[in-house]
Enzyme design. Sequence first.
Site, mmCIF file in Angstrom:
data_model
loop_
_atom_site.group_PDB
_atom_site.id
_atom_site.type_symbol
_atom_site.label_atom_id
_atom_site.label_comp_id
_atom_site.label_asym_id
_atom_site.label_seq_id
_atom_site.Cartn_x
_atom_site.Cartn_y
_atom_site.Cartn_z
ATOM 1 N N TYR A 441 0.822 -1.213 0.000
ATOM 2 C CA TYR A 441 0.000 0.000 0.000
ATOM 3 C C TYR A 441 0.854 1.261 0.000
ATOM 4 O O TYR A 441 2.035 1.235 0.282
ATOM 5 C CB TYR A 441 -1.053 0.006 1.089
ATOM 6 C CG TYR A 441 -0.698 -0.193 2.536
ATOM 7 C CD1 TYR A 441 0.579 -0.013 3.057
ATOM 8 C CD2 TYR A 441 -1.705 -0.558 3.433
ATOM 9 C CE1 TYR A 441 0.839 -0.189 4.399
ATOM 10 C CE2 TYR A 441 -1.455 -0.732 4.772
ATOM 11 C CZ TYR A 441 -0.183 -0.548 5.256
ATOM 12 O OH TYR A 441 0.062 -0.722 6.595
ATOM 13 N N GLU A 442 0.204 2.352 -0.391
ATOM 14 C CA GLU A 442 0.861 3.645 -0.636
ATOM 15 C C GLU A 442 1.937 3.548 -1.717
ATOM 16 O O GLU A 442 2.933 4.262 -1.688
ATOM 17 C CB GLU A 442 1.460 4.225 0.659
ATOM 18 C CG GLU A 442 0.489 4.295 1.813
ATOM 19 C CD GLU A 442 -0.817 4.989 1.469
ATOM 20 O OE1 GLU A 442 -0.850 5.780 0.516
ATOM 21 O OE2 GLU A 442 -1.819 4.731 2.164
ATOM 22 N N GLY A 443 1.717 2.682 -2.684
ATOM 23 C CA GLY A 443 2.645 2.520 -3.794
ATOM 24 C C GLY A 443 3.542 1.322 -3.582
ATOM 25 O O GLY A 443 4.335 1.276 -2.628
#
Length: 596
Positions: A441-443
Amino acid sequence: MSQYTAPLDDIRFILDDVLDAQSQFARLGYADASPDVVDAVLEEAARFTGSVLAPLNAVGDQQGCRHDPATGDVATPEGFKAAYGQFVEGGWPGLTADPQHGGQGLPHLVGLSVSEMINAANLAWGNFPLLSHGAVEALIQHGEDWQRDVFLPPLVEGRWTGTMCLTEPHCGTDLGLLRTRAEPADDGSYAITGTKIFITAGEHDFTDNIVHLVLAKLPDAPPGAKGISLFATPKFKVARDGSVGERNAVRCGSIEHKMGIKGSATCVMNFDGAQGWLVGEQHGGLKAMFTMMNSARLGVGLQGLGLSERAWQNALRYSRERLQSRALTGPKFPDKPADPIIVHPDVRRMLLSVKALTEGSRMLAMHAGSLLEEAAHASDPAERERAETLVGFLTPISKACQTEWGIENTYNALQCFGGHGYIAEHGMEQLARDARITTLYEGTTGIQAMDLIGRKTAYSQGAGLKLLLADVETFCAAHADDPELAANVAALRARCVEWTALTTEILQASAADPDELGAAAHDYLFYSGYVVLGYWWLRASVAARASARPAAFKDAKRETARFYFARILPRTLAHAAAIRGGAGSLMDLDADSFGA
């Protein structure tokens, strides 16, 4: 059950001896951040995380969150809501926020250390307040005056929480494909319609209101990512005068059943004409989104660090207690039936790898925090720009490496337990499962790699890399003749020369074949990360030698640095060889020939 005690000695060593943080605090105007205040905050954070949050870690994993399909409500695990009440009562949500919005105005470095403790104690619980910080930053930088006046005080106080609503079922990284729509209303607001998935803390029972920052497209939006706008869309409607109205048309449709962080609510959020307020300019949502995203990426890097630290503590304890076989050089504890496993070289290999990567990650993270201070508060505009460029370059390295090392570290720590690590009662398998999400998550790690080699290197002509290399060379030049450090200084200098050469080779090759950029990205990211940690381990060696801390602590730092240069920095050799292997070995095989 795994245990956790905040590593205050190491945090203080980095603050005081490595970074000389008090000098920075004084220079940047943090009058209230005296040594006594900072120490009191760290001590109380250690108490709260160790006695309140850590015992709930296994509870959250066992119980998970519960979704009511009839109402859309989400109930959190037993004890989570009460812990959040103590968190708010203690003033923790506003620790680093501006006093004009109700915060305490302490330095980011202090808040960063507290965040690490929260993540180590209870990662799933820590996800609920995590994104509020990004929402606050987005509203400060891009919101209208009335939005800051209305939304910031309850977010800073923790009475409300925030979310970041980006991902859709058909659309992850490529935000240009999103379908959520925003229709203008007569009162200046917008009606938001669409579905967002993987929304951390999208619904819960902690607070009275939740402010969703939602990416959507206006009717006249141009195609692609340039047509995205950002909207503050609260669970309960909020008027311009701050009054809270009826329930908004936003509801949690379901929660995900996950591999880890089961105590964190990961929600599908349905917006059915919900009232939202435009944040920033029309079609300017991408810029505002990156304000949130960059904050969140550094925050997720701290999650990898926190899990590494907890895994390290428990593996070390077990390795000192567990008796198994005799040392290869003869019994070390002849009065016992066997020696503790910490005498065995392979166990030490795993423990020292975890120790070196964890403590190195902490220095990397706190360096990023010190740069955030400079970018926000330095009096010289050139210094602010320099710090912003450098922290931008380090952000993908911090996020990706700290989380990937978190997986490696929790794996190695679990391995120290042997079969007992696979059993739930020791808590190690939960740490390993929880760590897996941090690289996603978050890239994802791949996205961070492309961000580093693309936006942060190719498109900026290596601006951040040049600044970092200049800092490293200044340090190396000052210590090149130091008998204790000379060999490692020479090794780091050689890696920096090769780093520059690899960068040039990749960019030149990509001019002829764009696939070369993507083919090199992953290995370039980790080459960069290992070199950066080498720099910080050298700095730790110098700081330890001059420190007034106990001899055993200082010796451990210097020996860990020696291990890092002997056993971990050489990983760069494999990454360099892979980079120079080129794109052909990846791209030449036809997709249909991969297999059935």
